[in-house]
Motif scaffolding. Structure first.
Motif, PDB file in Angstrom:
ATOM      1  N   ARG A  93      22.012  25.174  44.323  1.00 34.32           N
ATOM      2  CA  ARG A  93      21.366  25.367  43.031  1.00 34.32           C
ATOM      3  C   ARG A  93      22.299  24.885  41.932  1.00 34.32           C
ATOM      4  O   ARG A  93      23.514  25.077  42.013  1.00 34.32           O
ATOM      5  N   VAL A  94      21.734  24.234  40.921  1.00 32.70           N
ATOM      6  CA  VAL A  94      22.467  23.876  39.705  1.00 32.70           C
ATOM      7  C   VAL A  94      21.697  24.427  38.517  1.00 32.70           C
ATOM      8  O   VAL A  94      20.473  24.265  38.422  1.00 32.70           O
ATOM      9  N   VAL A  95      22.414  25.091  37.628  1.00 35.04           N
ATOM     10  CA  VAL A  95      21.813  25.725  36.454  1.00 35.04           C
ATOM     11  C   VAL A  95      22.430  25.097  35.205  1.00 35.04           C
ATOM     12  O   VAL A  95      23.662  25.082  35.070  1.00 35.04           O
ATOM     13  N   LEU A  96      21.574  24.582  34.330  1.00 31.84           N
ATOM     14  CA  LEU A  96      22.013  24.098  33.017  1.00 31.84           C
ATOM     15  C   LEU A  96      21.576  25.106  31.969  1.00 31.84           C
ATOM     16  O   LEU A  96      20.391  25.451  31.877  1.00 31.84           O
ATOM     17  N   ARG A  97      22.535  25.587  31.219  1.00 27.04           N
ATOM     18  CA  ARG A  97      22.228  26.470  30.088  1.00 27.04           C
ATOM     19  C   ARG A  97      22.628  25.707  28.827  1.00 27.04           C
ATOM     20  O   ARG A  97      23.816  25.469  28.609  1.00 27.04           O
ATOM     21  N   LEU A  98      21.632  25.344  28.021  1.00 28.82           N
ATOM     22  CA  LEU A  98      21.856  24.455  26.880  1.00 28.82           C
ATOM     23  C   LEU A  98      21.549  25.184  25.590  1.00 28.82           C
ATOM     24  O   LEU A  98      20.540  25.900  25.484  1.00 28.82           O
ATOM     25  N   ARG A  99      22.402  24.967  24.591  1.00 28.38           N
ATOM     26  CA  ARG A  99      22.205  25.595  23.271  1.00 28.38           C
ATOM     27  C   ARG A  99      22.034  24.491  22.247  1.00 28.38           C
ATOM     28  O   ARG A  99      22.996  23.822  21.871  1.00 28.38           O
ATOM     29  N   PHE A 100      20.780  24.291  21.807  1.00 30.79           N
ATOM     30  CA  PHE A 100      20.491  23.270  20.811  1.00 30.79           C
ATOM     31  C   PHE A 100      20.635  23.804  19.386  1.00 30.79           C
ATOM     32  O   PHE A 100      20.799  23.028  18.454  1.00 30.79           O
ATOM     33  N   ASP A 101      20.541  25.111  19.226  1.00 32.80           N
ATOM     34  CA  ASP A 101      20.705  25.740  17.926  1.00 32.80           C
ATOM     35  C   ASP A 101      21.797  26.797  18.057  1.00 32.80           C
ATOM     36  O   ASP A 101      21.694  27.703  18.887  1.00 32.80           O
ATOM     37  N   PRO A 102      22.882  26.673  17.260  1.00 28.51           N
ATOM     38  CA  PRO A 102      23.983  27.652  17.393  1.00 28.51           C
ATOM     39  C   PRO A 102      23.542  29.089  17.196  1.00 28.51           C
ATOM     40  O   PRO A 102      24.192  30.006  17.699  1.00 28.51           O
ATOM     41  N   GLN A 103      22.429  29.313  16.468  1.00 32.01           N
ATOM     42  CA  GLN A 103      21.981  30.667  16.193  1.00 32.01           C
ATOM     43  C   GLN A 103      20.989  31.175  17.234  1.00 32.01           C
ATOM     44  O   GLN A 103      20.617  32.344  17.199  1.00 32.01           O
ATOM     45  N   ALA A 104      20.532  30.311  18.142  1.00 30.03           N
ATOM     46  CA  ALA A 104      19.508  30.693  19.101  1.00 30.03           C
ATOM     47  C   ALA A 104      20.123  30.894  20.481  1.00 30.03           C
ATOM     48  O   ALA A 104      21.205  30.392  20.772  1.00 30.03           O
ATOM     49  N   PRO A 105      19.430  31.650  21.377  1.00 26.67           N
ATOM     50  CA  PRO A 105      19.952  31.811  22.744  1.00 26.67           C
ATOM     51  C   PRO A 105      19.860  30.505  23.525  1.00 26.67           C
ATOM     52  O   PRO A 105      19.178  29.562  23.126  1.00 26.67           O
ATOM     53  N   MET A 106      20.582  30.480  24.672  1.00 26.62           N
ATOM     54  CA  MET A 106      20.576  29.286  25.495  1.00 26.62           C
ATOM     55  C   MET A 106      19.238  29.121  26.220  1.00 26.62           C
ATOM     56  O   MET A 106      18.568  30.105  26.549  1.00 26.62           O
ATOM     57  N   HIS A 107      18.882  27.861  26.462  1.00 20.80           N
ATOM     58  CA  HIS A 107      17.702  27.541  27.258  1.00 20.80           C
ATOM     59  C   HIS A 107      18.164  27.139  28.659  1.00 20.80           C
ATOM     60  O   HIS A 107      19.110  26.372  28.817  1.00 20.80           O
ATOM     61  N   THR A 108      17.493  27.673  29.670  1.00 20.48           N
ATOM     62  CA  THR A 108      17.939  27.537  31.053  1.00 20.48           C
ATOM     63  C   THR A 108      17.058  26.562  31.809  1.00 20.48           C
ATOM     64  O   THR A 108      15.828  26.628  31.734  1.00 20.48           O
ATOM     65  N   VAL A 109      17.698  25.650  32.557  1.00 24.04           N
ATOM     66  CA  VAL A 109      17.022  24.698  33.445  1.00 24.04           C
ATOM     67  C   VAL A 109      17.643  24.846  34.820  1.00 24.04           C
ATOM     68  O   VAL A 109      18.870  24.826  34.965  1.00 24.04           O
ATOM     69  N   VAL A 110      16.798  25.007  35.860  1.00 22.06           N
ATOM     70  CA  VAL A 110      17.267  25.254  37.214  1.00 22.06           C
ATOM     71  C   VAL A 110      16.768  24.157  38.136  1.00 22.06           C
ATOM     72  O   VAL A 110      15.597  23.775  38.085  1.00 22.06           O
ATOM     73  N   ALA A 111      17.664  23.647  38.992  1.00 19.38           N
ATOM     74  CA  ALA A 111      17.306  22.697  40.042  1.00 19.38           C
ATOM     75  C   ALA A 111      17.740  23.284  41.375  1.00 19.38           C
ATOM     76  O   ALA A 111      18.882  23.724  41.525  1.00 19.38           O
ATOM     77  N   GLY A 112      16.833  23.289  42.359  1.00 15.75           N
ATOM     78  CA  GLY A 112      17.159  23.837  43.654  1.00 15.75           C
ATOM     79  C   GLY A 112      16.564  25.209  43.831  1.00 15.75           C
ATOM     80  O   GLY A 112      15.444  25.491  43.394  1.00 15.75           O
ATOM     81  N   GLN A 113      17.282  26.101  44.512  1.00 15.67           N
ATOM     82  CA  GLN A 113      16.778  27.438  44.773  1.00 15.67           C
ATOM     83  C   GLN A 113      16.492  28.173  43.472  1.00 15.67           C
ATOM     84  O   GLN A 113      17.209  28.017  42.478  1.00 15.67           O
ATOM     85  N   GLU A 114      15.436  28.982  43.489  1.00 17.81           N
ATOM     86  CA  GLU A 114      15.061  29.704  42.283  1.00 17.81           C
ATOM     87  C   GLU A 114      16.159  30.697  41.893  1.00 17.81           C
ATOM     88  O   GLU A 114      16.832  31.274  42.741  1.00 17.81           O
ATOM     89  N   LEU A 115      16.293  30.883  40.591  1.00 18.04           N
ATOM     90  CA  LEU A 115      17.295  31.815  40.059  1.00 18.04           C
ATOM     91  C   LEU A 115      16.634  33.180  39.880  1.00 18.04           C
ATOM     92  O   LEU A 115      15.489  33.266  39.418  1.00 18.04           O
ATOM     93  N   PRO A 116      17.300  34.257  40.247  1.00 18.78           N
ATOM     94  CA  PRO A 116      16.720  35.593  40.018  1.00 18.78           C
ATOM     95  C   PRO A 116      16.301  35.780  38.574  1.00 18.78           C
ATOM     96  O   PRO A 116      16.946  35.278  37.631  1.00 18.78           O
ATOM     97  N   ALA A 117      15.208  36.504  38.386  1.00 15.24           N
ATOM     98  CA  ALA A 117      14.602  36.618  37.054  1.00 15.24           C
ATOM     99  C   ALA A 117      15.555  37.204  36.024  1.00 15.24           C
ATOM    100  O   ALA A 117      15.507  36.841  34.843  1.00 15.24           O
ATOM    101  N   GLY A 118      16.431  38.054  36.437  1.00 14.38           N
ATOM    102  CA  GLY A 118      17.298  38.722  35.468  1.00 14.38           C
ATOM    103  C   GLY A 118      18.322  37.838  34.812  1.00 14.38           C
ATOM    104  O   GLY A 118      18.910  38.224  33.791  1.00 14.38           O
ATOM    105  N   VAL A 119      18.590  36.677  35.395  1.00 17.84           N
ATOM    106  CA  VAL A 119      19.618  35.800  34.834  1.00 17.84           C
ATOM    107  C   VAL A 119      19.047  34.427  34.470  1.00 17.84           C
ATOM    108  O   VAL A 119      19.790  33.462  34.357  1.00 17.84           O
ATOM    109  N   VAL A 120      17.733  34.312  34.307  1.00 22.24           N
ATOM    110  CA  VAL A 120      17.133  33.027  33.921  1.00 22.24           C
ATOM    111  C   VAL A 120      17.351  32.787  32.437  1.00 22.24           C
ATOM    112  O   VAL A 120      18.041  31.857  32.030  1.00 22.24           O
ATOM    113  N   ASP A 121      16.766  33.611  31.598  1.00 22.82           N
ATOM    114  CA  ASP A 121      16.924  33.488  30.143  1.00 22.82           C
ATOM    115  C   ASP A 121      17.771  34.654  29.649  1.00 22.82           C
ATOM    116  O   ASP A 121      17.305  35.798  29.591  1.00 22.82           O
TER     117      ASP A 121
END
Length: 885
Positions: A303-331
Motif C-alpha cells: 500500500r502507498v498513501v499520499l497525504r497532500l495539503r493544498f491549503d495550509p489551513q485545511a486538513p490533508m487529503h488522502t489518496v490510497v493505492a493498493g490495499q484499502e486503508l482502515p477507515a480511522g486513518v483515511v481522512d
C-alpha cells in the motif's frame, strides 16, 4: 520465468463496476489455468508414475531450498497498463531437477516454494493463477524432456533433452502471461511485448544453460563442484549488476512519470479556478491515484498513501493505492495529524519503521494502519508542510524494505515536493496574473477570460463600466495610501451591491467593470443607479469623510450594431453580430464618456454613439499618413504690439483637410492624437514648419517670430529641449524668435515634473508663454516659480470685457500681475476695436484675434502682410512691419 500480476492502475475516479468486471474475468481465467494445469499434471503422473525411493525426500528438500532461493532473487519489471512481470531463475533448479528427481517431486518442490512465497508476501489475488501456471510449466518441461529423451536416446547426449525441457518452461509461462494481458483488457504494444518476451527467453536460455552445464560439470568432472560454484558466483555477480542497472533505469522512469503526472494535473487544476471550481473538486479530478500507484509499483509495496495539503489551513487529503486503508486513518483532521506518530515527523528525511522495534507511538500508528513496516517521508517546501508519503509492507522481499527502496522513495518524494511547490507557486502566479492586488477583484486579462466563458453560455448579458472620480486635490492632500483605501472600499461596495457571483474587475485606477449575466437593459439601469448611490456615499477617512463622483456606462450584448467598426470583425453595419468582451467593454466605455460629456451619472450605449468613436478611431489611425501626404498643414495668426500696431509674430495653428470629413478643427483631432501617443510627431511637424517659415523671413530681412503650442507630453519629456536645440541649429534660427506656448492646465497638472523641462527650454533662450491664463485653479501660486516670459489672457475673458465688469476686472488684474512679474501680456480673442482700445489703455502688450486677422495659410499670410502692413525702420535700426490704418 515470467509471471503476470493483475495490478489496478485505474484513476481514483474510475468506476467500481469496471474494476469488478476485470477482477471477475481474471478470476475465471485463473480457474481455467488451474484446472488445465491439474489435468495436465494428472496425465503426466499417469504417464510417469512415481516410484518411491529413499533419496527422493532429501532431493526434494534440496529442490525446495533451491526454488526458494531463486524466488527471492527475482527481478520485477512493471509494464504500463497494470501488468507486472516477474523474472526469476527457476530454470536453474528445474534443469537440475530434470536430471535427479521424478516429475512429482519437482512439481511439489516448485509449488511449495512458489505458492509459499506468494502467501508469505500476502499476495492473495494471484495464487490461483500462479499455481496453475507453475503446474503447467513443470508438466510441459517434463513432457518435452521425456519426449526429447526418447527421440535422442542412443544417438545423442541426454543433457539436450534436459536443456529443451528447461527452455520450454519460460515459453509456457510467456504464452500464459500474454493470454492474461488479453483477458485483463490491457493494451500492450507489439514492440513492447516482443522486447519483454525476448528478454525473458534470453534469460531462460542463460538459466537453462547454467543448470545443465553445472550439473554435467559437477557429476562428470573431477573436482567439478567448486568450478560450478565459482561459475554460479560469477552469474550471481552479473545478475546483481544487471538488476542494479535495471533498478536505476526503472527508478528514473518512475521519477519522470511522477513529475509528468503532477505537472499535467497542475496545469488542469490551474485552469479551473476561472470556472469557479473549489479546491476539493479540483483534487478529486487530478490523477493523484496514478502517482500513488506508480510509487507502489516501483517499491513493490502492499500500500502507498499520499497525504497532500493544498491549503495550509485545511486538513490533508488522502489518496490510497493498493490495499484499502482502515477507515480511522483515511481522512485525518489537523488535530489528528498532530497526534499521529507518522504524520508529525520533523525534517524531510525518509524514516523506516517496523512494528517490532518501534517506539510505542509509532507502533500504535502502524497498528492503526494494519501495517507491519512503513517508509515515511514528509513533503516539505521552504516554508511549510506539503504532505506525507507512506509506503506499507514490502511484498517482494522476505527482509522487507531495503536501502534501494529508501533511496527511491526519498528521491521520488523530493521530486514530488518540488513539483507540488512549483504547482502551488504556479497557482499563486496565475492568481496574481489575473487578479488586482489592491482590491482582489479580477484585473483586465482575468476579467476578459472569465467574462468570455460566461458570455459563451449566457449571450444575453450586459456590461457595466464604472468610473470612481476622486478629486486630485484630495489625493494630493491625503496621499496615495488613502486613495488606495478608497479604491478598496469602492471594490467592496461594488461586490456587495452586485453579489458574489457577478464577474467584477478593476481595470485601472478608479475604473471598474461588471458583467450582468442574463440581464436586460431595464435591469442594467436599476443596477447602475444602485451602484451610483452606493459608491457615491461618503468614504470615512479617519475623522474625515471623502466624497467621490461615480459615472456608469453600460452596453447590452443583445443590442444590434450599426456603427462601431461594424461592431465585429467581418460584420456589416446595421446587422446583429455576436459581441465579444472587448467589444462590450468598448461600447460601455463609449456610453460612459457620453455620460461624462452630458453631465449624467448613468448612460446606456446607443448605436449612434459609435459614430463618434469610429470617427475618432479613423482620425488616429490615419494621422501619420495625413502628415506624409500633405493633408495636415500649418496656418498662422498674426500678433500685433499695442499700441504701435507692429507685427511682432504669428501663432502656428495646425489644420487638417480630411478627404472624407473635410476641414477639421484642432479641438477635434488634437486630443485624439494626444491620447494615442502621436502628439510628438505633430509637435515636430509644426515646429519644423514654423522654423522654416522664420528662416524664410530672416532671409528677406524680417524678424518675425512664431509661437508653437506644446502638449503636456512634451513637458514630461526630458529629451524635448535637446530636440528643440537641434532644430534651431539645423535651421539657423535665433532662439528668441521661437515662442513655445503651454497651457496653464498642462503645467499645473504636474508642475514639479514640468519644471526641469521648462528650465532647460528657458536656458536655450526661447520664449515661454502660458496659454489660456486665468482658467486654472492654482496658477497664481506657481506663476512666480515658472521660468516663463509671457502670459496669454484666455479669450473667454476678452470676449466678455465689453459686457461683464467681472471679466474686465479679471483682464485688468492679469495685465497688472503679469507686468509686476516682468512678463509680456498677450490678449487673444480680440475681435472689436473697443476691446483693442481697452487693452491698450490697460497697458496690455500684444493683441491677437479676428480684428487683426483670422488664421491664414502661408500663401494668404504673405498676401496679407503685403496688403496690410508697411515696412519701416525702428529706432534700433531693425526692419519691422506696421499695420496700415
Amino acid at each position: 520465468m515470467p509471471e503476470t500480476a493483475p495490478e489496478r492502475t485505474a484513476a481514483a475516479d474510475a468506476s467500481a463496476e469496471t474494476d469488478q468486471s476485470v477482477d471477475r474475468r481474471f478470476g475465471v481465467f485463473s480457474v481455467i489455468v488451474l484446472v488445465i494445469g491439474v489435468a495436465a499434471a494428472a496425465l503426466m503422473s499417469w504417464w510417469l508414475p512415481l516410484h518411491p525411493s529413499t533419496g527422493q525426500i532429501g532431493t526434494g528438500l534440496l529442490l525446495v531450498l533451491a526454488f526458494l532461493v531463486v524466488e527471492q532473487v527475482s527481478v520485477n519489471i512493471d509494464v504500463r497498463g497494470g501488468i507486472s512481470w516477474t523474472i526469476s531463475f527457476t530454470e536453474i533448479p528445474l534443469a537440475i531437477g530434470l536430471f535427479v528427481a521424478p516429475f512429482q517431486v519437482v512439481l511439489a518442490a516448485h509449488l511449495i516454494a512458489g505458492v509459499g512465497t506468494l502467501l508469505a508476501r500476502r499476495v492473495q489475488d494471484r495464487v490461483l493463477y500462479n499455481t496453475g501456471a507453475e503446474i503447467l510449466e513443470i508438466t510441459n518441461a517434463f513432457a518435452v524432456y521425456t519426449v526429447a529423451g526418447m527421440i535422442i536416446q542412443g544417438t545423442g547426449p541426454q543433457w539436450i533433452a534436459a536443456y529443451l525441457g528447461a527452455i520450454s518452461a519460460p515459453i509456457t509461462s510467456t504464452l500464459l502471461a500474454l493470454a492474461a494481458v488479453h483477458v485483463l483488457g490491457r493494451r500492450l504494444r507489439v514492440g513492447a511485448a516482443t522486447k519483454l518476451v525476448f528478454r525473458t527467453l534470453v534469460l531462460g536460455l542463460v538459466n537453462a544453460s547454467v543448470g545443465v552445464v553445472g550439473y554435467e560439470v559437477a557429476t562428470n568432472v573431477d573436482h567439478g563442484l567448486p568450478l560450478v560454484l565459482a561459475t554460479l558466483g560469477g552469474v550471481w555477480a552479473l545478475y546483481l549488476a544487471y538488476s542494479g542497472l535495471l533498478r536505476e533505469q526503472r527508478d528514473l522512469e518512475a521519477l519522470s512519470e511522477v513529475s509528468l503526472i503532477v505537472a499535467r494535473s497542475g496545469r488542469r487544476a490551474a485552469a479551473r479556478p476561472a470556472a469557479g471550481q473549489d479546491t476539493a473538486s479540483a483534487i478529486k479530478s487530478d490523477d493523484w491515484h496514478g502517482v500513488a500507484q506508480r510509487i507502489r509499483d516501483q517499491l513493490g509495496a502492499a500500500r502507498v498513501v499520499l497525504r497532500l495539503r493544498f491549503d495550509p489551513q485545511a486538513p490533508m487529503h488522502t489518496v490510497v493505492a493498493g490495499q484499502e486503508l482502515p477507515a480511522g486513518v483515511v481522512d485525518i483532521d489537523t488535530a489528528g495529524a498532530k497526534a499521529d506518530g507518522l504524520l508529525r515527523l520533523p525534517g524531510s528525511h525518509v524514516r523506516h519503521f517496523r512494528r517490532v522495534d518501534s517506539l510505542p507511538e509509532i507502533r500504535q500508528a502502524l497498528i492503526q494502519r494494519n501495517a507491519h513496516e512503513a517508509l515515511v517521508v514528509p513533503l516539505r517546501s521552504a516554508s511549510h508542510l506539503l504532505g506525507v508519503v507512506e509506503a506499507h509492507d514490502k511484498l517482494s522481499r522476505w527482509r522487507g524494505f531495503g536501502q534501494a527502496d529508501l533511496r527511491m522513495i526519498g528521491t521520488t518524494a523530493s521530486h514530488l515536493a518540488t513539483a507540488l511547490d512549483n504547482r502551488r507557486l504556479l497557482a499563486t502566479l496565475r492568481h496574481d496574473a489575473y487578479h488586482d492586488p489592491l482590491t482582489g477583484l479580477h484585473n483586465r486579462p482575468g476579467f476578459r477570460q472569465l467574462a468570455t466563458e460566461m458570455l459563451a453560455s449566457n449571450p444575453g448579458s450586459v456590461m457595466l463600466r464604472v468610473d470612481l472620480e476622486v478629486q486630485p486635490a484630495i489625493s494630493d492632500a491625503l496621499g496615495y495610501a488613502w486613495s488606495d483605501r478608497i479604491t478598496i472600499a469602492a471594490g467592496r461596495r461594488l461586490r456587495d451591491a452586485l453579489g458574489p457571483d457577478t464577474p467584477l474587475a478593476r481595470l485601472e485606477g478608479g475604473a471598474f467593470a461588471a458583467l450582468l449575466v442574463d440581464a436586460d437593459l431595464e435591469r442594467a439601469q436599476v443596477a447602475a443607479e444602485k451602484l451610483v448611490a452606493g459608491l457615491s456615499a461618503p468614504y470615512p477617512v479617519d475623522r474625515l469623510t471623502v466624497e467621490a463622483g461615480v459615472v456608469v456606462g453600460y452596453s447590452s450584448s443583445a443590442m444590434p450594431d450599426g456603427v462601431l467598426f461594424s461592431d465585429a470583425p467581418g460584420g456589416r453595419a446595421g446587422t446583429p453580430t455576436e459581441l465579444d468582451v472587448d467589444e462590450l467593454l468598448k461600447r460601455a466605455d463609449v456610453a460612459l464618456r457620453a455620460a461624462k460629456t452630458s453631465g449624467e451619472r448613468v448612460r446606456a450605449y446607443m448605436p449612434s454613439m459609435g459614430q463618434i468613436f469610429l470617427r475618432r478611431f479613423q482620425l488616429v489611425t490615419q494621422f501619420r499618413q495625413a502628415l506624409e501626404t500633405g493633408q495636415v498643414s500649418v496656418h498662422y495668426q498674426p500678433k500685433v504690439a499695442l499700441p504701435r500696431r507692429e507685427v511682432l509674430g504669428v501663432e502656428a495653428l495646425v489644420r487638417w483637410r480630411h478627404p472624407e470629413f473635410g476641414d477639421l478643427h484642432p479641438d477635434e483631432f488634437v486630443p485624439a492624437v494626444e491620447a494615442a501617443g502621436l502628439v510628438d510627431a505633430l509637435t515636430e511637424f509644426v515646429l519644423d514648419r514654423a522654423l522654416i517659415r522664420i528662416r524664410k523671413w530672416l532671409d528677406r530681412g524680417l524678424r518675425i517670430g512664431v509661437a508653437v503650442n506644446l502638449s503636456v507630453r512634451s513637458l514630461a519629456d526630458l529629451e524635448f529641449p535637446t530636440r528643440v536645440s537641434a532644430a534651431l541649429e539645423r535651421y539657423r534660427v535665433p532662439p528668441e524668435l521661437l515662442t513655445l506656448e503651454l497651457t496653464e492646465s498642462g503645467v499645473m497638472a504636474d508642475p514639479q515634473r514640468a519644471l526641469p523641462v521648462l528650465r532647460a527650454l528657458h536656458n536655450l533662450a526661447v520664449v515661454l508663454a502660458v496659454d489660456d491664463f486665468g482658467t486654472g485653479y492654482s496658477s497664481l501660486a506657481y506663476l512666480r516659480q515658472l521660468p516663463v516670459d509671457e502670459v496669454k489672457i484666455d479669450k473667454s475673458f476678452v470676449f466678455g470685457m465689453g459686457s461683464d465688469l467681472g471679466d474686465l476686472a479679471v483682464v485688468r488684474s492679469i495685465v497688472e500681475l503679469g507686468h509686476s512679474l516682468g512678463l509680456v501680456v498677450v490678449a487673444e480673442g480680440v475681435e472689436e476695436d473697443a476691446a483693442r482700445d481697452q487693452l491698450a489703455a490697460m497697458g496690455c502688450d500684444v493683441a491677437q484675434g479676428y480684428l487683426i486677422s483670422r488664421p491664414l495659410s502661408e500663401e494668404r499670410l504673405e498676401a496679407w502682410l503685403q496688403a496690410r502692413t508697411a515696412m519701416a525702420k525702428n529706432v534700433r535700426d531693425e526692419t519691422v512691419l506696421t499695420l496700415l490704418s
